[in-house]
Scaffold this active site. Structure first.
Site, PDB file in Angstrom:
ATOM      1  N   LYS A 244      26.893 -61.925   8.046  1.00 31.06           N
ATOM      2  CA  LYS A 244      26.322 -63.142   8.613  1.00 31.06           C
ATOM      3  C   LYS A 244      26.461 -64.275   7.608  1.00 31.06           C
ATOM      4  O   LYS A 244      25.824 -64.264   6.558  1.00 31.06           O
ATOM      5  CB  LYS A 244      24.839 -62.965   8.950  1.00 31.06           C
ATOM      6  CG  LYS A 244      24.314 -64.107   9.833  1.00 31.06           C
ATOM      7  CD  LYS A 244      22.804 -64.215   9.823  1.00 31.06           C
ATOM      8  CE  LYS A 244      22.318 -65.084   8.686  1.00 31.06           C
ATOM      9  NZ  LYS A 244      22.769 -66.502   8.800  1.00 31.06           N
TER      10      LYS A 244
ATOM     11  N   GLU B 173      19.945 -60.640  -4.518  1.00 32.77           N
ATOM     12  CA  GLU B 173      20.005 -61.672  -5.557  1.00 32.77           C
ATOM     13  C   GLU B 173      19.227 -62.857  -5.011  1.00 32.77           C
ATOM     14  O   GLU B 173      19.640 -63.508  -4.058  1.00 32.77           O
ATOM     15  CB  GLU B 173      21.445 -62.074  -5.867  1.00 32.77           C
ATOM     16  CG  GLU B 173      21.542 -62.929  -7.127  1.00 32.77           C
ATOM     17  CD  GLU B 173      22.370 -64.171  -6.929  1.00 32.77           C
ATOM     18  OE1 GLU B 173      21.794 -65.279  -7.052  1.00 32.77           O
ATOM     19  OE2 GLU B 173      23.574 -64.053  -6.681  1.00 32.77           O
TER      20      GLU B 173
ATOM     21  N   CYS C 208      22.869 -70.786  -8.157  1.00 31.62           N
ATOM     22  CA  CYS C 208      21.784 -69.820  -8.377  1.00 31.62           C
ATOM     23  C   CYS C 208      21.412 -69.686  -9.852  1.00 31.62           C
ATOM     24  O   CYS C 208      20.250 -69.419 -10.172  1.00 31.62           O
ATOM     25  CB  CYS C 208      22.168 -68.466  -7.803  1.00 31.62           C
ATOM     26  SG  CYS C 208      23.725 -67.805  -8.427  1.00 31.62           S
TER      27      CYS C 208
ATOM     28  N   GLU D 123      11.910 -73.665  -8.575  1.00 32.98           N
ATOM     29  CA  GLU D 123      13.335 -73.970  -8.553  1.00 32.98           C
ATOM     30  C   GLU D 123      13.601 -75.140  -7.612  1.00 32.98           C
ATOM     31  O   GLU D 123      13.134 -75.150  -6.475  1.00 32.98           O
ATOM     32  CB  GLU D 123      14.090 -72.727  -8.074  1.00 32.98           C
ATOM     33  CG  GLU D 123      15.590 -72.872  -7.984  1.00 32.98           C
ATOM     34  CD  GLU D 123      16.264 -71.605  -7.467  1.00 32.98           C
ATOM     35  OE1 GLU D 123      15.612 -70.858  -6.710  1.00 32.98           O
ATOM     36  OE2 GLU D 123      17.435 -71.371  -7.818  1.00 32.98           O
TER      37      GLU D 123
END
Length: 549
Positions: A212, A294, A328, A425
């Site tokens: 996906k 992750e 990331c 973040e």
């Protein structure tokens, strides 16, 4: 498919021989010819079962690129069924590993042949600057498939000595076998590269997959599907179902025929970037899937006064602004030693003012648009919170006054440990800087590790002893020393704490897509000699019965 120069105005319908072609995309004077935005199931493009579609948007100007199928639960079930059939009964599962590697090499070659087209699609759909899309988004994807193509015939078990080997003459060995159907959910910041990171090892081990793509960036995944057909990948091995995480992702996580779930994304998910939901992980665990995750990051970067200042400024900016901060492992917080702090900030601001913000297809652009409007709005809110908390906004902090989803490169200083922007973040071009006292190595280490995340980190110093001391104590899966953002397909990548678990890339990744089966034989002496001959050819061998081998 090929990219053709054309005079069709951006956003206008494309016609071939007077007939409107819905599968053609016209953007920035380019025509992406023959593009299909449907689900890719069992080797062909198909509409979603209920016919639903959605618009994918160009972040440069907010215009609609094209319509994409919006997959349903039924579409996921069809894709999983195709992948299971391909694994159980298709040629993929029976294929010699070297032949499987040959197909993956062919796929990498096709990606390289179409690299400009892939980079252009990536730029239009995600806002990545074209030069970066070509080198990193697409370039590293090609490298990843080539790397794991080479592993196909090197996924091997081992022979294990056991204590009962004498006098019973037992032989024990392991064999690595593919898991079966794997599900992959990828994020929107590196659409093609994350596809490659997650799927190449999976395919090299002999698995089949259902993938996906992020709802807001599905186009390079669908172009990739087209190339898999040209490469000769058997039908059903690769299936791609665009749609929402809450629907498609959840069904993947609880589907009984999926043996492993791989996911990259942030820990909290908000629409429209809802590539997953917290329920999915619990579903996957409840039905005993293998899971690799992750997740988020707040990577610390420590800059000591004895650093190479030119490199620290250049790489420090890259650690934050690379790929518009949608990275990331971006340095979520910089700790700068007090004696160089003011000079460091001054030089960073000078360099920011030289950055060109604009159309990411322009080769001279340094900083493109954020991926989608909801993310841009979140970044503006993030900066407003920083100002309210009395951090010093040195530069930026606002949306750029132009069409599209552009955010100014931003710098905050005087950031204290309790502040929201010190903990959370941003996932955008926001540099968050805190001072630390000269010589306070252990103090800054304690502050750097005071985060729930552990994905990456960095340190800049000319002192090798200090570099080793700090890097060994930073709690992160990757530590960069006097550099940043230097990842490679041969090096395992992943974090711990709230940054997830499991590794992408490297030699270790092929093991995560295998079942290790133990075989234990009680055997006669003659059989042992024959089996030994199969694995040792240093000298001739003769069995006890006199049969020459």
């Amino acid at each position: 498919s090929s990219m053709l120069s054309g005079s069709v105005p951006t956003g206008q319908p494309v016609e071939v021989e007077g007939v409107s072609q819905p599968g053609l995309i016209a953007k920035s004077g380019l025509i992406l010819f023959g593009f299909d935005g449907k689900c890719f199931i069992n080797g062909k493009f198909e509409d979603a079962e209920d016919g639903k579609t959605y618009n994918t948007v160009n972040p440069t100007d907010g215009s609609v690129i094209c319509k994409v199928s919006y997959a349903s639960v039924a579409d996921v079930d069809r894709a999983v069924s195709a992948a299971k059939e391909a694994f159980d009964n298709g040629p993929w599962g029976k294929m010699n590993p070297r032949d499987r590697g040959r197909l993956l090499y062919s796929l990498a070659d096709l990606m390289e042949e179409h690299q400009e087209e892939l980079a252009t699609i990536e730029t239009i759909d995600s806002g990545a600057v074209y030069t970066l899309a070509l080198k990193t988004h697409v370039g590293m994807s090609i490298q990843t498939f080539r790397y794991f193509a080479g592993w196909c015939d090197k996924i091997q078990g081992s022979t294990i000595p056991i204590s009962q080997a004498r006098p019973n003459r037992n032989l024990t060995f392991t064999k690595k076998e593919p898991l079966g159907v794997c599900a992959i959910v990828i994020p929107w910041n590196y659409p093609l590269m994350m596809l490659a990171w997650k799927s190449a090892a999976c395919l090299a081990a002999g698995n089949t997959l259902v993938l996906k793509p992020a709802q807001v960036t599905p186009l390079t995944a669908l172009k990739f599907a087209e190339l898999t057909v040209k490469a000769g990948i058997p039908k059903g091995v690769i299936n791609i179902v665009p749609g929402s995480g809450g629907l498609v992702g959840q069904r993947m996580s609880d589907h009984p025929d999926i043996r492993k779930l791989g996911f990259t994304g942030s820990t909290p998910i908000e629409p429209p970037a809802d590539d997953f939901c917290s329920f999915c992980c619990s579903c996957a665990v409840s039905n005993l899937k293998k899971v690799s995750l992750e997740l988020g990051g707040k990577s610390p970067l420590i800059i000591f006064s004895d650093c190479d200042m030119d490199k620290a400024v250049r790489m420090g900016m890259s650690s934050v602004y690379f790929n518009k901060g949608e990275n990331c492992i971006a340095a979520g917080r910089l700790f700068v030693e007090e004696s160089i702090h003011d000079e460091y900030i001054r030089r960073v601001v000078e360099e920011i003012k030289k950055m060109k913000i604009g159309d990411p297809l322009d080769r001279s652009t340094d900083h493109g648009p954020q991926n989608h409007k909801a993310h841009l709005d979140k970044l503006v809110e993030y900066c407003e919170i920083g100002v309210k908390e009395r951090a010093t906004l040195v530069y930026g902090g606002r949306q750029v006054d132009r069409p599209g989803f552009f955010m100014e490169p931003t710098v905050f200083t005087d950031v204290e440990d309790h502040m929201f922007i010190a903990k959370e973040e941003s996932f955008g071009p926001v540099m968050v800087v805190s001072k630390f006292k000269d010589g306070d190595v252990d103090g800054v280490l304690s502050r750097a590790n005071n985060t729930e995340f552990g994905l990456a980190s960095g340190v800049f110093t000319r002192d090798i002893n200090k570099a080793m001391y700090v890097s060994e104590r930073l709690e992160a899966g990757t530590v960069f020393v006097n550099t940043y953002n230097k990842t490679d397909v041969a090096a395992p990548f992943g974090g711990f704490k709230q940054s997830g678990f499991g590794k992408d890339l490297g030699k270790s990744e092929q093991n995560t897509h295998c079942i290790i089966t133990l075989y234990h034989f009680k055997t006669s002496f003659m059989t042992m000699r024959i089996m030994c001959m199969c694995i040792q050819v240093r000298k001739p061998c003769m069995s006890t019965c006199g049969l020459k081998l």
